[in-house]
Design a protein around this motif. Structure first.
Motif, short mmCIF file in Angstrom:
data_model
loop_
_atom_site.label_atom_id
_atom_site.label_comp_id
_atom_site.label_asym_id
_atom_site.label_seq_id
_atom_site.Cartn_x
_atom_site.Cartn_y
_atom_site.Cartn_z
N ARG A 23 0.82 -1.21 0.00
CA ARG A 23 0.00 0.00 0.00
C ARG A 23 0.86 1.26 0.00
O ARG A 23 0.40 2.34 -0.35
CB ARG A 23 -0.95 0.01 1.20
CG ARG A 23 -2.15 -0.91 1.05
CD ARG A 23 -3.25 -0.57 2.04
NE ARG A 23 -2.79 -0.56 3.43
CZ ARG A 23 -2.72 -1.64 4.22
NH1 ARG A 23 -3.07 -2.82 3.75
NH2 ARG A 23 -2.31 -1.53 5.46
N GLN A 49 3.24 1.81 -1.95
CA GLN A 49 3.87 1.93 -3.26
C GLN A 49 2.80 2.18 -4.33
O GLN A 49 1.62 1.96 -4.09
CB GLN A 49 4.60 0.62 -3.59
CG GLN A 49 5.80 0.34 -2.70
CD GLN A 49 7.02 1.17 -3.07
OE1 GLN A 49 6.97 1.99 -3.98
NE2 GLN A 49 8.11 0.97 -2.35
N PRO A 50 3.22 2.61 -5.54
CA PRO A 50 2.26 2.75 -6.63
C PRO A 50 1.56 1.42 -6.92
O PRO A 50 2.13 0.35 -6.68
CB PRO A 50 3.12 3.18 -7.82
CG PRO A 50 4.34 3.76 -7.23
CD PRO A 50 4.57 3.02 -5.93
N TYR A 51 0.37 1.51 -7.46
CA TYR A 51 -0.47 0.34 -7.64
C TYR A 51 0.25 -0.85 -8.28
O TYR A 51 0.14 -1.99 -7.82
CB TYR A 51 -1.72 0.72 -8.44
CG TYR A 51 -2.61 -0.46 -8.71
CD1 TYR A 51 -3.32 -1.05 -7.67
CD2 TYR A 51 -2.69 -1.03 -9.96
CE1 TYR A 51 -4.11 -2.18 -7.89
CE2 TYR A 51 -3.46 -2.15 -10.19
CZ TYR A 51 -4.17 -2.73 -9.15
OH TYR A 51 -4.92 -3.82 -9.37
N LEU A 52 0.97 -0.60 -9.35
CA LEU A 52 1.55 -1.73 -10.10
C LEU A 52 2.78 -2.35 -9.44
O LEU A 52 3.25 -3.40 -9.88
CB LEU A 52 1.91 -1.29 -11.53
CG LEU A 52 0.72 -1.07 -12.47
CD1 LEU A 52 1.17 -0.45 -13.79
CD2 LEU A 52 0.00 -2.39 -12.76
N TRP A 53 3.28 -1.75 -8.38
CA TRP A 53 4.51 -2.22 -7.73
C TRP A 53 4.40 -3.68 -7.29
O TRP A 53 5.33 -4.47 -7.45
CB TRP A 53 4.80 -1.32 -6.53
CG TRP A 53 6.10 -1.57 -5.82
CD1 TRP A 53 7.32 -1.12 -6.19
CD2 TRP A 53 6.28 -2.32 -4.61
NE1 TRP A 53 8.26 -1.52 -5.27
CE2 TRP A 53 7.66 -2.26 -4.30
CE3 TRP A 53 5.43 -3.02 -3.75
CZ2 TRP A 53 8.19 -2.88 -3.17
CZ3 TRP A 53 5.97 -3.64 -2.64
CH2 TRP A 53 7.33 -3.57 -2.35
N TRP A 78 5.03 -5.79 -10.38
CA TRP A 78 6.40 -5.67 -10.88
C TRP A 78 7.35 -6.54 -10.06
O TRP A 78 8.27 -7.14 -10.58
CB TRP A 78 6.88 -4.21 -10.81
CG TRP A 78 6.63 -3.45 -12.07
CD1 TRP A 78 5.65 -2.52 -12.27
CD2 TRP A 78 7.38 -3.50 -13.29
NE1 TRP A 78 5.74 -2.01 -13.54
CE2 TRP A 78 6.79 -2.59 -14.19
CE3 TRP A 78 8.48 -4.22 -13.73
CZ2 TRP A 78 7.27 -2.39 -15.49
CZ3 TRP A 78 8.96 -4.02 -15.02
CH2 TRP A 78 8.35 -3.11 -15.89
#
Lengths: 495, 495
Positions: free
Chosen positions: B340, B342-346, B349
């Motif tokens: 939470r 981090q950016p959504y896609l983290w 990735w």
């Protein structure tokens, strides 16, 4: 774009030592507040010329702030782990979480610049990489991240001097890295492509800050201040998603030595020299405009400057050489009703000259980042995004063969006062001086900052600003004409 | 991206005639309100396949609405005037003022697509043009413009049928333009590059709407509704600058015939066929994963689907064939605290497989446009921008050699009910059914719309969605395995 980072900005040791403790304390405090709120991460990108103090600055930030909350990542040669995955994976794995600060040293920009400088690909592929960087940053900012992009700069001359000084010094020659020697050869390319990258990726939500790296005190204080102001603004803002613009990028007056202050305002021409040079330059312009190579180009000259700096007079000397069918003067005042119903740049697009023609804008699209900014006629978000839009606009013009020259006619405050008073005395000039002119004069410093930012963000290789020292009208007029002629000849030479 | 515009959507005449008068009236009213407010212009871009009703639709809009407030511009071959100036000048001079609507027929997209299809340049230059279009549209939207981008589509089969039908009809063969004949040859290229353009330029503030053009009633009503909803939302919004997202792009259920409804859910496999085919496909997958060509690739399979559609069972059949060192299953539930921050896609990735490896996502990054959208866990702006971010993410994956397969396992409501009840009966399956599952069931239609939009906006040539008819588990499992195998073989064939 790099002009104001090549004037040898410096701060004396005493000033630095007086300012440092308060700055450190405020930075620490902001850092803890960032951790406390844990609403957004901070990403600091470090780029620029070798030897301009990138490493030292990162070291200093770690000294000034709490290093436990700063994570420095260096992206050098890709590891096996990284090579086995998409290129962006290495950045994603190092992203700082909300509440922390990540310093990216050698990042997506260094990779694309190295590739372009060493001829691994051409501009179209560079532009794809630029586009990828923009998408990544937009996404990060949409997710709340606060991004600072620093470009540490040295003029070619300063870089060479630095290398010379170090090389013969046995105690310090180890400081010169192989990269330094390499860059002394590729400097011009590096700076040229660097400018392309900066021009296309400076956005209101993630602007570039160009910092002159010669003087360690100036450089450190500048970076510290930019970080502090940006951090404080973001911490105070209730919302941090949807591409918030940075606070105004105003740190230019740190050494009380803006670009304008670096001009030599005493330059002048005698009456005789003026007559001779004016005639020469007018004849040259007249010939160039009739040259058949002009059929591939159009010419645009944009005039901005202080009130009473002599724009009108300079324009008359330019047109004096020309056939009225060749040129058109577009005076730019408040927009008409029809113009207000359109996007900002529409009123300028409608006057773009066809090939072979010449349009003179008496004031221009830069109104947005000058008068509209200073007087608050548009929102901060509007004028902040205007820099990028203007660069994009001008790139389209020059791509289509337009030769674009932009003038800022600068006078000092004393000269302006004298001219204002003179105008009030002369009946036929009285209409030229209004209450508004006196009001603008009170905002002299605000305009100075706006001009500095404007030049920093929009003086590009494809469309550089020319600052005209206009205390002496004769000098100014000849310099304007000569600049136009040189720009045309340079364009012909490139054909 | 074009899947749901190739299923032969149509509306009967009676429905159309019943709906038309109210729609016309509402459109007219919105148009006058637009004029009254004069706060923003509306720009409608018309693109797509020849013969899909572009011209007819523009004609109809002029009939339905007040043509004095609509200005239709066609951009064909450049005029002399236009050729003498930068390419964008022709668009600037035709921009509608605030309060008016401009229909751009043949626009920046048609130019770049024609150029690419006819081989005048490669992808890198196409991407530069795409980038230019994006900058222009962002600027226009920043200035308040409301942009609708329509892509009129026909499947290849429908296009050919149309040409055949017209060609022998002396009364109508004149309707076939030379462009039609040309396109019947270049259809595949046109659609492939069209998809690249749509994928990269669909933004929350200026999304593409793909409209199937076969049936005139469906097409007209769809366009009318999209315009009306978008207009009404913008007119009601107090502010119209800074990249407002469009209202949710939800018109998919117009003909009560979404993409999911077009599936043949009766498909099934007998036990014997299943055993045999399962063994075959598992052996094939096992061989492919050990193939040395796999060293250049990684494999990602993302599983989404209705609750109780059998994702777990299908995944077990996939991994059944493999060595546990080759694959990893990533179950995606609520994000952790670390995620939470981090950016959504983290969170996705971090699990990207290295070359030679296989990652299975049990639910995926599509959660944002499925459960988060339907349940309101993120803002509309967040999920609207997610489509573009996801396409960008997946493009990075496939550019790096990742083979990406995405499954939606679909069951009908009756089958789901039976499975829920069955689960409640069997002790060791009881943990699989929760209150939440029953609640989700109540939102069946909302999920259906979300799935339709998801497929429309993220099923791309490089990463297509595969819809799995999963009422019969055996059929579903074999289709999943076969799809994976075919994707790997296709990637090997392209190497």
């Amino acid at each position: 774009m790099f002009e104001s980072a090549e004037i040898g900005r410096s701060i004396d040791k005493a000033t630095f030592e007086a300012e440092e403790p308060a700055l450190r304390e405020a930075l620490l405090e902001a850092q803890y507040e960032l951790k406390q709120q844990a609403r957004f991460p901070v990403i600091v990108l470090i780029n620029g010329v070798e030897g301009a103090g990138k490493g030292e600055t990162v070291k200093l930030l770690n000294e000034w702030m709490d290093p436990r909350l700063i994570q420095v990542s260096t992206f050098d040669i890709q590891t096996d782990e990284e090579l086995a995955r998409p290129p962006a994976w290495r950045y994603w794995r190092q992203l700082p979480p909300k509440g922390r600060m990540g310093v990216f040293f050698g990042n997506w920009y260094s990779q694309m610049l190295q590739g372009r400088v060493h001829g691994k690909f051409k501009d179209a592929v560079l532009d794809q990489a630029i586009d990828g960087a923009e998408r990544l940053e937009r996404m990060l900012c949409d997710e709340g991240a606060l991004i600072f992009k620093f470009w540490f700069h040295l003029s070619k001359q300063h870089m060479k001097a630095r290398l010379e000084a170090l090389k013969d010094d046995p105690l310090h020659s180890w400081r010169i890295s192989p990269l330094d020697w390499q860059q002394s050869k590729t400097y011009d390319k590096f700076v040229r492509y660097g400018e392309r990258v900066l021009r296309r990726t400076s956005r209101d939500y993630a602007p570039w800050y160009v910092v002159e790296g010669v003087d360690h005190y100036y450089r450190s204080l500048t970076v510290g201040r930019i970080l502090l102001e940006g951090l404080q603004a973001a911490l105070a803002s209730p919302q941090r998603t949807q591409l918030q613009p940075h606070a105004a990028p105003l740190v230019s007056s740190l050494d009380n030595r803006g670009l304008l202050a670096s001009l030599d305002m005493t330059q002048a021409l005698s009456k005789d020299d003026y007559k001779e040079q004016l005639a020469t330059e007018q004849a040259r312009l007249s010939g160039l405009m009739r040259d058949k190579r002009m059929r591939k180009h159009a010419l645009i000259a944009a005039f901005e400057g202080n009130d009473a700096a002599g724009k009108g007079g300079a324009i008359r000397r330019v047109t004096g050489a020309l056939d009225p069918r060749q040129y058109r003067i577009v005076p730019v005042a408040a927009p008409t009703e029809e113009e207000r119903a359109q996007p900002y740049l529409w009123r300028f697009w409608r006057h773009i000259p066809a090939r072979g023609k010449f349009t003179i804008f008496d004031r221009s699209w830069y109104g947005r980042v000058l008068v509209e900014r200073v007087e608050g006629f548009c929102s901060q978000a509007d004028w902040l995004r205007a820099y990028g839009e203007i660069n994009d606009f001008e790139e389209q013009l020059t791509n289509a063969g337009v030769i674009l020259v932009k003038f800022w006619l600068a006078i000092d405050q004393q000269t302006q006062l004298e001219r204002f008073k003179e105008r009030e005395q002369i009946p036929f000039k009285r209409f030229k001086i209004t209450e508004e002119d006196w009001r603008n004069r009170d905002k002299w410093d605000d305009y100075g900052d706006a001009v500095g930012d404007m030049v920093d963000r929009t003086s590009t290789e494809i469309a550089p600003w020319t600052l005209i020292e206009a205390n002496d009208k004769r000098f100014a007029r000849v310099k304007v004409l000569r600049t136009i002629n040189e720009a045309i000849e340079a364009a012909f030479a490139r054909d």
